[in-house]
Design an enzyme around this catalytic site. Sequence first.
Site, PDB file in Angstrom:
ATOM      1  N   ASP A   1      11.765   6.332   8.651  1.00 14.21           N
ATOM      2  CA  ASP A   1      12.314   7.450   7.654  1.00 14.21           C
ATOM      3  C   ASP A   1      13.476   7.754   7.737  1.00 14.21           C
ATOM      4  O   ASP A   1      14.453   7.687   6.738  1.00 14.21           O
ATOM      5  CB  ASP A   1      11.446   8.731   7.388  1.00 14.21           C
ATOM      6  CG  ASP A   1      10.030   8.641   6.644  1.00 14.21           C
ATOM      7  OD1 ASP A   1      10.047   7.702   5.926  1.00 14.21           O
ATOM      8  OD2 ASP A   1       9.448   9.538   6.486  1.00 14.21           O
TER       9      ASP A   1
ATOM     10  N   ASP B   1      -1.430  -0.149   4.320  1.00 13.19           N
ATOM     11  CA  ASP B   1      -0.913  -0.814   5.198  1.00 13.19           C
ATOM     12  C   ASP B   1       0.466  -1.078   4.608  1.00 13.19           C
ATOM     13  O   ASP B   1       0.876  -1.309   3.291  1.00 13.19           O
ATOM     14  CB  ASP B   1      -1.403  -2.126   5.642  1.00 13.19           C
ATOM     15  CG  ASP B   1      -0.721  -2.486   6.906  1.00 13.19           C
ATOM     16  OD1 ASP B   1      -1.104  -1.689   7.913  1.00 13.19           O
ATOM     17  OD2 ASP B   1      -0.088  -3.521   6.812  1.00 13.19           O
TER      18      ASP B   1
ATOM     19  N   GLY C   1       8.466   7.432  11.429  1.00 12.98           N
ATOM     20  CA  GLY C   1       8.457   6.108  11.345  1.00 12.98           C
ATOM     21  C   GLY C   1       9.973   5.686  11.155  1.00 12.98           C
ATOM     22  O   GLY C   1      11.047   6.342  11.697  1.00 12.98           O
TER      23      GLY C   1
HETATM   24  P1  IMP Z   1       1.617   1.073   9.234  1.00  9.53           P
HETATM   25  O1  IMP Z   1       0.923  -0.167   9.800  1.00  9.53           O
HETATM   26  O2  IMP Z   1       1.177   1.006   7.646  1.00  9.53           O
HETATM   27  O3  IMP Z   1       1.054   2.520   9.576  1.00  9.53           O
HETATM   28  O4  IMP Z   1       3.064   0.991   9.172  1.00  9.53           O
HETATM   29  C1  IMP Z   1       3.868   0.034   9.999  1.00  9.53           C
HETATM   30  C2  IMP Z   1       5.026   0.782  10.399  1.00  9.53           C
HETATM   31  O5  IMP Z   1       5.969   0.979   9.395  1.00  9.53           O
HETATM   32  C3  IMP Z   1       4.919   2.104  11.158  1.00  9.53           C
HETATM   33  O6  IMP Z   1       5.336   1.975  12.417  1.00  9.53           O
HETATM   34  C4  IMP Z   1       5.182   2.974  10.448  1.00  9.53           C
HETATM   35  O7  IMP Z   1       5.833   4.052  11.195  1.00  9.53           O
HETATM   36  C5  IMP Z   1       6.471   2.701   9.364  1.00  9.53           C
HETATM   37  N1  IMP Z   1       6.086   2.873   8.289  1.00  9.53           N
HETATM   38  C6  IMP Z   1       4.953   2.759   7.424  1.00  9.53           C
HETATM   39  N2  IMP Z   1       5.490   3.433   6.247  1.00  9.53           N
HETATM   40  C7  IMP Z   1       6.514   4.188   6.257  1.00  9.53           C
HETATM   41  C8  IMP Z   1       7.294   5.054   5.676  1.00  9.53           C
HETATM   42  O8  IMP Z   1       6.969   5.684   4.683  1.00  9.53           O
HETATM   43  N3  IMP Z   1       8.529   5.484   6.299  1.00  9.53           N
HETATM   44  C9  IMP Z   1       8.862   5.151   7.662  1.00  9.53           C
HETATM   45  N4  IMP Z   1       8.154   4.453   8.166  1.00  9.53           N
HETATM   46  C10 IMP Z   1       6.836   3.901   7.626  1.00  9.53           C
END
Ligand code: IMP
Length: 196
Positions: free
Chosen positions: A155, A72, A153
């Site tokens: 990035d 997460d 996301g």
């Molecule tokens: P999650 O709940 O861990 O999937 O991530 C929460 C949010 O942060 C999601 O909208 C992902 O797209 C974004 N996110 C998580 N890790 C990254 C990353 O490595 N790069 C860009 N966005 C990220």
Amino acid sequence: MSFRLKGKFIFFATNNINKFNEARVLLADYGISVGMLRVKSLEIQSESLEEIAKTSVTEAFKRCHLPLIVEDAGLFIKALNGFPGPYASYVYKTIGNKGVLKLMENVEDREAKFQSAIAYYAEGLKSPICFKGEAVGEVTKVERKGKGKSGFGFDPIFKPVGSDKTFAEMTTAEKNRYSHRAKALRKFAEWYKHQQ
Ligand code: IMP
């Protein structure tokens, strides 16, 4: 690159192919093969990434009874008092990168950090084990994507300290030199390679 199963093996429960590929490339350096597992898993609402990851891995394990990790992540923007933090996924789905840039219009202090919590669980463990990683950087003023590769996301709007590129302008191997997820994965890999 061809797929060969060798060394140790772990499942990664995720629906995000980008996250999976980052883990696949990094764990290969440690001789650990990884399989992507799409199991429905409960994601609780919490301020703590560790608590979210630990609950998700326990729930996922109940469904598949396989040794696995879940991850997460959250994005914490200093000028917005840590927003969106663990609610990054909801914020990405609702306002997206353009919305975050809009919130930061005229904001000079662009400092932000990504945090990652990886939770591991397997048969016989009393409770999940958690590994954490952090990447400090800044929110760019505009979205910047690479040719072909564009990441996922946030990035395109996150540039880590020490690089001129946003995560979206990097290859997977490059992103793994800086990212929160790679740092957490390395801690996991160092520990896991010594497990029976
Ligand atoms: P999650 O709940 O861990 O999937 O991530 C929460 C949010 O942060 C999601 O909208 C992902 O797209 C974004 N996110 C998580 N890790 C990254 C990353 O490595 N790069 C860009 N966005 C990220």
